[in-house]
Scaffold this motif. Structure first.
Motif, PDB file in Angstrom:
ATOM      1  N   ALA A  89       0.869  -1.179   0.000  1.00  0.00           N
ATOM      2  CA  ALA A  89       0.000   0.000   0.000  1.00  0.00           C
ATOM      3  C   ALA A  89       0.903   1.225   0.000  1.00  0.00           C
ATOM      4  O   ALA A  89       1.640   1.456   0.960  1.00  0.00           O
ATOM      5  CB  ALA A  89      -0.913   0.011   1.223  1.00  0.00           C
ATOM      6  N   TYR A 114      -2.576   6.595   2.447  1.00  0.00           N
ATOM      7  CA  TYR A 114      -2.629   5.217   1.970  1.00  0.00           C
ATOM      8  C   TYR A 114      -3.550   4.336   2.812  1.00  0.00           C
ATOM      9  O   TYR A 114      -3.524   3.113   2.680  1.00  0.00           O
ATOM     10  CB  TYR A 114      -1.214   4.638   1.936  1.00  0.00           C
ATOM     11  CG  TYR A 114      -0.283   5.499   1.118  1.00  0.00           C
ATOM     12  CD1 TYR A 114      -0.419   5.594  -0.265  1.00  0.00           C
ATOM     13  CD2 TYR A 114       0.694   6.281   1.745  1.00  0.00           C
ATOM     14  CE1 TYR A 114       0.406   6.418  -1.016  1.00  0.00           C
ATOM     15  CE2 TYR A 114       1.526   7.108   1.002  1.00  0.00           C
ATOM     16  CZ  TYR A 114       1.382   7.176  -0.378  1.00  0.00           C
ATOM     17  OH  TYR A 114       2.194   7.995  -1.115  1.00  0.00           O
ATOM     18  N   ASP A 154      -6.875   4.001   2.634  1.00  0.00           N
ATOM     19  CA  ASP A 154      -7.862   3.303   1.801  1.00  0.00           C
ATOM     20  C   ASP A 154      -7.220   2.154   1.030  1.00  0.00           C
ATOM     21  O   ASP A 154      -7.789   1.050   0.940  1.00  0.00           O
ATOM     22  CB  ASP A 154      -8.521   4.280   0.826  1.00  0.00           C
ATOM     23  CG  ASP A 154      -9.427   5.281   1.528  1.00  0.00           C
ATOM     24  OD1 ASP A 154      -9.793   5.025   2.691  1.00  0.00           O
ATOM     25  OD2 ASP A 154      -9.749   6.321   0.923  1.00  0.00           O
ATOM     26  N   GLU A 155      -6.033   2.393   0.484  1.00  0.00           N
ATOM     27  CA  GLU A 155      -5.339   1.351  -0.279  1.00  0.00           C
ATOM     28  C   GLU A 155      -4.957   0.185   0.635  1.00  0.00           C
ATOM     29  O   GLU A 155      -5.087  -0.982   0.247  1.00  0.00           O
ATOM     30  CB  GLU A 155      -4.086   1.954  -0.922  1.00  0.00           C
ATOM     31  CG  GLU A 155      -3.363   1.022  -1.864  1.00  0.00           C
ATOM     32  CD  GLU A 155      -2.174   1.700  -2.531  1.00  0.00           C
ATOM     33  OE1 GLU A 155      -1.349   0.969  -3.122  1.00  0.00           O
ATOM     34  OE2 GLU A 155      -2.062   2.944  -2.455  1.00  0.00           O
ATOM     35  N   ARG A 181      -6.550  -0.675   3.363  1.00  0.00           N
ATOM     36  CA  ARG A 181      -7.791  -1.371   3.723  1.00  0.00           C
ATOM     37  C   ARG A 181      -8.188  -2.381   2.654  1.00  0.00           C
ATOM     38  O   ARG A 181      -8.643  -3.489   2.973  1.00  0.00           O
ATOM     39  CB  ARG A 181      -8.923  -0.371   3.941  1.00  0.00           C
ATOM     40  CG  ARG A 181     -10.231  -1.020   4.396  1.00  0.00           C
ATOM     41  CD  ARG A 181     -11.388  -0.029   4.438  1.00  0.00           C
ATOM     42  NE  ARG A 181     -11.120   1.047   5.371  1.00  0.00           N
ATOM     43  CZ  ARG A 181     -11.051   2.339   5.030  1.00  0.00           C
ATOM     44  NH1 ARG A 181     -11.233   2.695   3.750  1.00  0.00           N
ATOM     45  NH2 ARG A 181     -10.805   3.260   5.936  1.00  0.00           N
ATOM     46  N   GLU A 182      -8.028  -2.015   1.383  1.00  0.00           N
ATOM     47  CA  GLU A 182      -8.402  -2.925   0.307  1.00  0.00           C
ATOM     48  C   GLU A 182      -7.536  -4.187   0.299  1.00  0.00           C
ATOM     49  O   GLU A 182      -7.999  -5.261  -0.071  1.00  0.00           O
ATOM     50  CB  GLU A 182      -8.317  -2.200  -1.044  1.00  0.00           C
ATOM     51  CG  GLU A 182      -9.391  -1.141  -1.227  1.00  0.00           C
ATOM     52  CD  GLU A 182     -10.786  -1.661  -0.929  1.00  0.00           C
ATOM     53  OE1 GLU A 182     -11.164  -2.688  -1.536  1.00  0.00           O
ATOM     54  OE2 GLU A 182     -11.483  -1.073  -0.083  1.00  0.00           O
ATOM     55  N   GLN A 183      -6.292  -4.054   0.696  1.00  0.00           N
ATOM     56  CA  GLN A 183      -5.418  -5.216   0.809  1.00  0.00           C
ATOM     57  C   GLN A 183      -5.714  -6.009   2.087  1.00  0.00           C
ATOM     58  O   GLN A 183      -5.519  -7.227   2.131  1.00  0.00           O
ATOM     59  CB  GLN A 183      -3.950  -4.780   0.803  1.00  0.00           C
ATOM     60  CG  GLN A 183      -3.508  -4.048  -0.453  1.00  0.00           C
ATOM     61  CD  GLN A 183      -3.649  -4.898  -1.693  1.00  0.00           C
ATOM     62  OE1 GLN A 183      -3.266  -6.075  -1.691  1.00  0.00           O
ATOM     63  NE2 GLN A 183      -4.214  -4.330  -2.753  1.00  0.00           N
ATOM     64  N   ARG A 236      -8.705  -6.354   3.585  1.00  0.00           N
ATOM     65  CA  ARG A 236     -10.005  -7.033   3.576  1.00  0.00           C
ATOM     66  C   ARG A 236      -9.889  -8.527   3.248  1.00  0.00           C
ATOM     67  O   ARG A 236     -10.345  -9.371   4.045  1.00  0.00           O
ATOM     68  CB  ARG A 236     -10.955  -6.337   2.589  1.00  0.00           C
ATOM     69  CG  ARG A 236     -12.306  -7.045   2.449  1.00  0.00           C
ATOM     70  CD  ARG A 236     -13.226  -6.358   1.469  1.00  0.00           C
ATOM     71  NE  ARG A 236     -13.891  -5.204   2.091  1.00  0.00           N
ATOM     72  CZ  ARG A 236     -13.560  -3.936   1.868  1.00  0.00           C
ATOM     73  NH1 ARG A 236     -12.552  -3.651   1.053  1.00  0.00           N
ATOM     74  NH2 ARG A 236     -14.212  -2.947   2.449  1.00  0.00           N
ATOM     75  N   LEU A 256     -13.990  -2.858   8.178  1.00  0.00           N
ATOM     76  CA  LEU A 256     -13.849  -4.293   7.959  1.00  0.00           C
ATOM     77  C   LEU A 256     -14.325  -5.071   9.175  1.00  0.00           C
ATOM     78  O   LEU A 256     -14.930  -6.140   9.028  1.00  0.00           O
ATOM     79  CB  LEU A 256     -12.388  -4.632   7.653  1.00  0.00           C
ATOM     80  CG  LEU A 256     -11.762  -3.876   6.478  1.00  0.00           C
ATOM     81  CD1 LEU A 256     -10.333  -4.337   6.249  1.00  0.00           C
ATOM     82  CD2 LEU A 256     -12.599  -4.073   5.217  1.00  0.00           C
ATOM     83  N   GLU A 263     -17.985  -5.222   8.817  1.00  0.00           N
ATOM     84  CA  GLU A 263     -18.391  -6.160   7.768  1.00  0.00           C
ATOM     85  C   GLU A 263     -18.272  -7.607   8.235  1.00  0.00           C
ATOM     86  O   GLU A 263     -19.131  -8.444   7.960  1.00  0.00           O
ATOM     87  CB  GLU A 263     -17.511  -5.969   6.523  1.00  0.00           C
ATOM     88  CG  GLU A 263     -17.753  -4.674   5.766  1.00  0.00           C
ATOM     89  CD  GLU A 263     -16.778  -4.522   4.605  1.00  0.00           C
ATOM     90  OE1 GLU A 263     -16.168  -5.547   4.186  1.00  0.00           O
ATOM     91  OE2 GLU A 263     -16.614  -3.388   4.117  1.00  0.00           O
TER      92      GLU A 263
END
Length: 416
Positions: free
Chosen positions: A80, A94, A96-97, A99-101, A103, A128, A131
């Motif tokens: 990230a 970074y 958000d980036e 977080r995407e990794q 998840r 997360l 979720e």
């Protein structure tokens, strides 16, 4: 599964540490006491049979994405942002980036609880956690000062989202874990945290690593040594003790050993420290030894006589406990958690002022009063022996158990 079965079963715990790797050595990059606390608690939880996953951001191009550190303990490195060390405040860019990794990894690990370390990590992990319907525990390790607070010389302003991010996490996390009563007070009064959700989990210290030296009579005539360790950052206040050293009588002036290096945003401050040494004519009195790994730091402490903690503020000040375990009395600034890590008149002395003259006088007092110094040294070691990482991890586990039991109840009720 019954509630009793749930309470007894091993947990899968994800420690999310976005801005610094838990295995980085304190005094390097942006590593400090937080890194020690996270790794030590993680190691103890793993020894207790829990599966512990440490998750951080990649800072180089060579480290493996997954490393086995010990039985039940692994380190994950996520891509990230740039694969390099960046200034601490820039990590907000970074989140958000990251977080995407994060998840898919959390989904794959099937975690029972997520522990966000520092606000970057909490902001990345909170959506997360919701979720995945698992509890989020948050630790700040330091809490941002208000916008109106003046910056120390060379200090960078906080990253823009920190004040709002910490306030949100204080209210939205399932529990806040703090290291001292001082940090608890700040979380409640400044961030609006629910007092019932704030749990104090004191740190420990490795007594087998940090132990007193055996001073022989032959060593009594040697030059005294002061030591101060930490990141070379304005908040740590090294400039204060350099100024104080210059005011101590040359006949008894000790050697000041400074352990640590500057994080990316404090190189100018490190330069200013060296300039101050030259300006004050202290080239033979101050020794910069750079960052030290744990064992060499312990050796530096054993070779010293008095530890100094001139930080403007600390949530606790772990180095003060490591110094106490090494049999050193600690002189610290009376603020924040330093008032709890250093017991005034018992394990060291607290200074109410940031006047170099008062620091010089306090240091001189210990240099010239051997009976007082010896008494504080002995009491410091005894106090430190009461603080263990096993006890710290067990208290942290109790927080996790309470949250996962409540989560189990909620899920169980939903299926009835």
């Amino acid at each position: 599964m019954t509630l009793a079965d749930s309470a007894a079963s091993p947990l899968c715990i994800a420690f999310v540490v976005l801005h610094t790797s838990p295995i980085d050595e304190p005094g390097t990059k942006d590593a400090g006491g937080m890194n020690v606390v996270v790794r030590a608690q993680a190691e103890e939880l793993a020894k207790l049979g829990h599966r512990v996953e440490l998750i951080t951001r990649r800072q180089d191009t060579t480290s493996r994405a997954l490393s086995e550190l010990a039985p039940n303990l692994r380190l994950h490195i996520l891509d990230a942002g740039p694969a390099e060390t960046i200034e601490k405040g820039d990590h907000e860019l970074y989140i958000d980036e990251f977080r995407e990794q994060l998840r898919p990894l959390l989904e794959e690990l099937d975690v029972d609880v997520i522990h966000g370390e520092h606000w970057f990590s909490g902001i990345a992990a909170l959506p997360l956690a919701r979720e995945l319907e698992v509890p989020l525990v948050q630790s700040f390790h330091s809490i941002a000062a208000k916008d109106s607070s003046p910056l120390a010389d060379g200090e960078r302003a906080e990253s823009p989202g920190r004040l709002a991010g910490e306030a949100m996490l204080a209210k939205e996390s399932d529990a806040l874990v703090v290291i001292s009563d001082a940090e608890r007070h700040t979380a409640v009064s400044r961030l609006g945290a629910n007092p019932e959700h704030v749990k104090i989990v004191p740190p420990g210290v490795d007594h087998d690593l940090f132990y007193p030296a055996e001073h022989s009579d032959a060593n009594t005539s040697r030059r005294k040594r002061l030591i101060s360790a930490g990141r070379l950052h304005p908040l740590k206040g090294f400039d204060l003790i350099i100024e104080a050293l210059a005011l101590i009588d040359e006949q008894i002036r000790p050697l000041l050993v400074i352990v640590g290096s500057a994080p990316p945003d404090s190189t100018a401050y490190e330069t200013s420290l060296h300039e101050a040494v030259e300006r004050l004519g202290l080239a033979d009195d101050v020794l910069f030894v750079g960052p030290k790994t744990r064992a060499p730091l312990a050796e530096e402490l054993r070779a010293s006589d008095i530890a100094l903690m001139p930080s403007h503020s600390e949530t606790f000040g772990l180095v003060s406990l490591e110094s106490a375990s090494s049999g050193l009395p600690v002189i610290a600034y009376r603020s924040g958690g330093l008032q709890e890590s250093v017991l005034d008149g018992v394990t060291g002395l607290l200074v109410d002022s940031r006047d170099p003259a008062e620091w010089a006088a306090t240091i001189t007092r210990l240099l010239t009063d051997e009976a007082l110094t010896r008494k504080l040294s002995e009491q410091a070691r005894q106090h430190a022996l009461e603080m263990t990482w096993q006890a710290s991890a067990e208290q942290l586990l109790a927080v996790y158990r309470e949250l996962t039991a409540a989560s189990f109840d909620t899920v169980d009720a939903a299926h009835e």
